[in-house]
Design a protein around this motif. Structure first.
Motif, PDB file in Angstrom:
ATOM      1  N   PRO A 153       0.772  -1.240   0.000  1.00  0.00           N
ATOM      2  CA  PRO A 153       0.000   0.000   0.000  1.00  0.00           C
ATOM      3  C   PRO A 153       0.805   1.294   0.000  1.00  0.00           C
ATOM      4  CG  PRO A 153      -1.106  -1.568   1.378  1.00  0.00           C
ATOM      5  CD  PRO A 153       0.175  -2.222   0.942  1.00  0.00           C
ATOM      6  N   HIS A 156       1.688   1.841  -3.502  1.00  0.00           N
ATOM      7  CA  HIS A 156       0.501   2.226  -4.280  1.00  0.00           C
ATOM      8  C   HIS A 156       0.188   3.713  -4.081  1.00  0.00           C
ATOM      9  CE1 HIS A 156      -1.201  -2.159  -4.325  1.00  0.00           C
ATOM     10  NE2 HIS A 156      -0.351  -1.947  -5.312  1.00  0.00           N
ATOM     11  N   ARG A 157       0.326   4.171  -2.826  1.00  0.00           N
ATOM     12  CA  ARG A 157       0.049   5.594  -2.540  1.00  0.00           C
ATOM     13  C   ARG A 157       1.030   6.483  -3.306  1.00  0.00           C
ATOM     14  NH1 ARG A 157       0.373   7.300   3.609  1.00  0.00           N
ATOM     15  NH2 ARG A 157       2.564   6.805   3.231  1.00  0.00           N
ATOM     16  N   THR A 160      -0.120   6.510  -6.998  1.00  0.00           N
ATOM     17  CA  THR A 160      -1.374   7.198  -7.325  1.00  0.00           C
ATOM     18  C   THR A 160      -1.297   8.695  -7.085  1.00  0.00           C
ATOM     19  OG1 THR A 160      -2.224   6.622  -5.146  1.00  0.00           O
ATOM     20  CG2 THR A 160      -2.895   5.230  -6.966  1.00  0.00           C
ATOM     21  N   GLN A 161      -0.404   9.127  -6.201  1.00  0.00           N
ATOM     22  CA  GLN A 161      -0.298  10.577  -5.952  1.00  0.00           C
ATOM     23  C   GLN A 161       0.096  11.328  -7.226  1.00  0.00           C
ATOM     24  OE1 GLN A 161       2.283  10.787  -2.539  1.00  0.00           O
ATOM     25  NE2 GLN A 161       0.598  10.655  -1.090  1.00  0.00           N
ATOM     26  N   THR A 181      -5.690  -1.505  -2.037  1.00  0.00           N
ATOM     27  CA  THR A 181      -5.293  -0.306  -1.296  1.00  0.00           C
ATOM     28  C   THR A 181      -6.289   0.782  -1.636  1.00  0.00           C
ATOM     29  OG1 THR A 181      -2.956  -0.893  -1.503  1.00  0.00           O
ATOM     30  CG2 THR A 181      -3.459   1.364  -0.862  1.00  0.00           C
ATOM     31  N   ILE A 183      -7.105   4.650  -1.428  1.00  0.00           N
ATOM     32  CA  ILE A 183      -6.380   5.916  -1.275  1.00  0.00           C
ATOM     33  C   ILE A 183      -7.353   7.061  -1.518  1.00  0.00           C
ATOM     34  CG2 ILE A 183      -4.458   7.327  -2.150  1.00  0.00           C
ATOM     35  CD1 ILE A 183      -3.732   4.257  -3.364  1.00  0.00           C
ATOM     36  N   ASP A 184      -7.431   7.963  -0.561  1.00  0.00           N
ATOM     37  CA  ASP A 184      -8.288   9.140  -0.724  1.00  0.00           C
ATOM     38  C   ASP A 184      -7.493  10.348  -0.240  1.00  0.00           C
ATOM     39  OD1 ASP A 184     -10.384  10.813  -1.210  1.00  0.00           O
ATOM     40  OD2 ASP A 184     -11.615  10.154   0.485  1.00  0.00           O
ATOM     41  N   THR A 186      -4.038  12.421   0.576  1.00  0.00           N
ATOM     42  CA  THR A 186      -2.754  12.003   1.147  1.00  0.00           C
ATOM     43  C   THR A 186      -2.914  11.368   2.521  1.00  0.00           C
ATOM     44  OG1 THR A 186      -2.469  14.229   2.022  1.00  0.00           O
ATOM     45  CG2 THR A 186      -1.410  13.742  -0.083  1.00  0.00           C
ATOM     46  N   LEU A 189      -5.256   5.898   4.015  1.00  0.00           N
ATOM     47  CA  LEU A 189      -4.652   4.722   3.403  1.00  0.00           C
ATOM     48  C   LEU A 189      -5.202   3.510   4.134  1.00  0.00           C
ATOM     49  CD1 LEU A 189      -2.454   3.864   1.290  1.00  0.00           C
ATOM     50  CD2 LEU A 189      -0.855   3.773   3.197  1.00  0.00           C
ATOM     51  N   THR A 352      -3.620  -0.514   7.465  1.00  0.00           N
ATOM     52  CA  THR A 352      -3.230  -1.415   6.375  1.00  0.00           C
ATOM     53  C   THR A 352      -3.036  -2.842   6.871  1.00  0.00           C
ATOM     54  OG1 THR A 352      -0.851  -0.920   6.573  1.00  0.00           O
ATOM     55  CG2 THR A 352      -2.152   0.424   5.033  1.00  0.00           C
TER      56      THR A 352
END
Length: 367
Positions: A153, A156-157, A160-161, A181, A183-184, A186, A189, A352
């Motif tokens: 995760p 992944h963050r 995706t950022q 994962t 993500i919404d 920053t 998580l 997580t």
């Protein structure tokens, strides 16, 4: 400070060793390097299947009775060969790589017993490749009461950022087991295993069709899923549990399809994986707007179609459509995690893995 990390991953699908180079400071990814793959031979795969069977009896994470010692040697050698071939092919010297992230091969994952076992001799690997090796990523998390999975995760963050998506995004990794994962922005998580990935389907294809997997999902596309069987399977308590939660590759091995046409069996198991992934949506803070699929399952077009039908109007995209390398993501992640481990940054979080506090981890073996 940016470091060059080589990540190695041998997943629960037992297909082989993925290798990927990245440049990162453990927070952002500056650049993706090349990636590579060293498949396991049939003999190695059979050895690992035996190791999985024997590992069920393990009570101590360092024990390597019988076939497990042989399997560990095979895993270590395969990883050393994978690194040697990769560096030679890409004209990279050991001095150009700061750290190797070595996950090893999971043979048992029982966090409720505070036990997770990955085989592979990191010290022998470091000596063979002449590069420091970080390993044992999951142990500290499990010892602290975490699930010890999923561990990708944080990577992944970071990925995706850079996309700047509106609304919640879910990254789905479909390996032997599937995990997500959420993500919404920053801050949020959340991650968990969702159920079977390719393991049930691969084992079925191997048993019924003598094929290692269902290429592109073509075989399942010819069959019809048994919706009643899937509905019963989804009543298992695991699926109603909120995240975080994790699984062992063989947790659903006891589920039997009965006497069905092979294509119908493949369609049923493919749909079971897809439906299990989407079952996590109501357990998340908000309904995801986009789903990004990575791992071996991203190549299964039938599985992607089934996911799209279940989550519409949200979008479902394969990771490669975004310029990510779906086959290399987990290997890249363990390179990323190795750099985070070197810098003492957290690898896992309460939301997580269920660990009480953000945990760092990993141990370095030097050549």
């Amino acid at each position: 400070m940016m470091l060059t990390a080589l990540g190695l991953m041998s997943g629960t699908s037992l297909d082989g060793v993925d290798v990927a180079l990245i440049e990162t400071d453990g927070k952002q990814v500056k650049s993706f390097g090349p990636s590579g793959y060293r498949p396991y031979t049939n003999a190695e795969r059979n050895l690992l299947r035996q190791a999985l069977t024997e590992a069920v009896h393990l009570s101590h994470r360092d024990a390597r009775p019988g076939i497990l010692a042989e399997a560990e040697r095979a895993v270590t050698l395969a990883h050393a060969e994978a690194v040697a071939a990769f560096t030679a092919q890409n004209h990279i010297t050991p001095e150009e790589i700061d750290i190797v992230g070595f996950h090893g091969q999971t043979v048992l994952h029982r966090p409720e017993r505070k036990l997770t076992v990955q085989i592979g001799d990191a010290l022998a690997l470091a000596k063979a490749i002449h590069i420091p090796v970080m390993y044992d990523f999951r142990a500290a998390d499990v010892a602290a009461g975490g699930q010890g999975a999923p561990f990708v995760p944080v990577y992944h963050r970071a990925l995706t950022q850079s996309l700047e998506r509106e609304g919640p995004t879910v990254v789905v990794n479909i390996g032997g087991v599937s995990n997500i994962t959420y993500i919404d922005g920053t801050d949020t998580l959340i991650a968990c295993d969702t159920g079977p990935g390719n393991a049930l389907l691969d084992d079925y294809m191997f048993r019924v069709m003598s094929q290692p997997f269902d290429c592109d999902g073509r075989f399942a596309a010819q069959g019809r899923a048994d919706e009643a069987w899937i509905a019963r399977a989804l009543e298992l308590p695991f699926f109603a549990l909120p995240p975080p939660k994790s699984l062992d590759r063989n947790d659903f091995a006891a589920l039997k399809l009965g006497d069905v046409a092979p294509a119908d069996g493949a369609a049923t198991l493919t749909a079971f994986t897809a439906y299990a992934i989407t079952r996590v949506a109501p357990l998340l803070p908000k309904v995801p707007k986009s789903w990004i699929v990575a791992g071996g399952g991203a190549r299964n077009l039938t599985m992607l179609r089934m996911l799209r039908q279940r989550v519409a109007p949200a979008t479902v995209e394969a990771a490669d459509a975004l310029g990510w390398s779906p086959d290399a993501i987990e290997a890249q992640a363990f390179g990323f995690l190795a750099v985070r481990g070197m810098k003492g940054l957290p690898l896992s979080y309460p939301a997580t893995t269920g660990v009480p506090i953000p945990m760092t981890g990993g141990v370095i073996a030097r050549p």
